[in-house]
Design an enzyme around this catalytic site. Structure first.
Site, PDB file in Angstrom:
ATOM      1  N   ASP A  23      26.187  37.727  20.038  1.00  0.00           N
ATOM      2  CA  ASP A  23      26.737  38.851  20.796  1.00  0.00           C
ATOM      3  C   ASP A  23      25.663  39.900  21.086  1.00  0.00           C
ATOM      4  OD1 ASP A  23      28.635  40.337  22.082  1.00  0.00           O
ATOM      5  OD2 ASP A  23      29.571  41.122  20.267  1.00  0.00           O
ATOM      6  N   ASN A  71      36.061  33.937  28.212  1.00  0.00           N
ATOM      7  CA  ASN A  71      34.913  34.377  29.011  1.00  0.00           C
ATOM      8  C   ASN A  71      35.023  34.030  30.492  1.00  0.00           C
ATOM      9  OD1 ASN A  71      32.421  33.885  26.390  1.00  0.00           O
ATOM     10  ND2 ASN A  71      33.599  35.706  26.948  1.00  0.00           N
TER      11      ASN A  71
END
Length: 248
Positions: A23, A71
């Site tokens: 991330d 996503n």
């Protein structure tokens, strides 16, 4: 020259399986006034370094969360770039993995990938299938709940009358690998975001503010050193553990 941390790591237990949520690519780029896609490119470089360092430490399995089922909601141009980067990695990096006796597996649904990416996945997995070194598993279009559901559906299709923990675990996407010992999430968030929900029941969790493109070998050494300081009891008391596993 080896760092003091590296020297200690060589003489203590190394996690067999590390799982990572990579991330912070977008924020890394934003801090440098760069487009988000540049953060993803640097993130790929960080993954290459991570693979090398894990192999050096003796880690046997590395599983990374590259693209979740959620996503797909990101901006269309970013999703398109990520798919292109994924294909590029499959085509170019798999040779390097193969030359180093590493195996590549792709976890997740393949229904939304185009034909070119599907072909790249099949060729990459076939090329490295018999390698015996580190296994790199990349979760792409993956979700932990989806994984459990697809495993249950497979068992139903097979006509299994009773589902046990063992039979379900074997039908998960990581059914042929040990469960993760250490979970790392970069970027400052402190959640597991629908990643390997079943498999991480007993994983040690490690969160760091370091953005993924900046996560280097030293950062990995620090994460492993933190893991080694923990007492993994799996429901038992400290006194029930072998002496070498007890924390002083």
């Amino acid at each position: 020259m080896k760092s003091s941390t590296q020297a200690v790591l060589e003489h203590t237990a190394i996690p067999k399986h590390i799982a990572v949520i990579m991330d912070g690519n977008g924020r890394w780029a934003k801090k440098r006034f760069l487009p988000r896609i540049m953060g993803h490119k640097r993130g790929l470089d960080a993954l290459e370094n991570m693979v090398k360092h894990c192999a050096k430490l003796g880690v046997q399995y590395l599983t990374v969360f590259a693209f979740s089922t959620e996503n797909w909601r990101r901006p269309e141009d970013e999703v398109s770039f990520l798919m292109g980067l994924f294909l590029q990695a499959l085509q170019k990096q798999v040779r390097r993995l193969h030359e180093n006796n590493m195996r590549l597996k792709i976890l997740g649904s393949r229904e939304r990938f185009n034909r070119q990416i599907l072909q790249g996945i099949e060729e990459a997995e076939a090329l490295t299938a018999n390698n015996t070194g580190l296994t790199l598993s990349i979760a792409a279009d993956y979700g932990g709940r989806w994984d459990i559901l697809q495993a249950a559906n497979k068992l139903i299709a097979e006509g299994v009358s009773e589902i046990t923990e063992d039979t379900l675990a074997k039908h998960l996407m990581l059914g042929d690998a040990p469960e993760p010992d250490l979970f790392i999430r970069t970027g400052g968030e402190t959640r597991i975001s629908n990643f390997l929900l079943w498999q991480m029941a007993y994983a040690e969790l490690y969160f760091t503010d370091i953005l993924w493109p900046d996560f280097d070998g030293k950062a990995l050494d620090d994460a492993v050193a933190s893991f080694q300081k923990r007492e993994r009891r799996f429901g038992r008391t400290s006194e029930q553990l072998p002496i070498e596993q007890q924390r002083n």
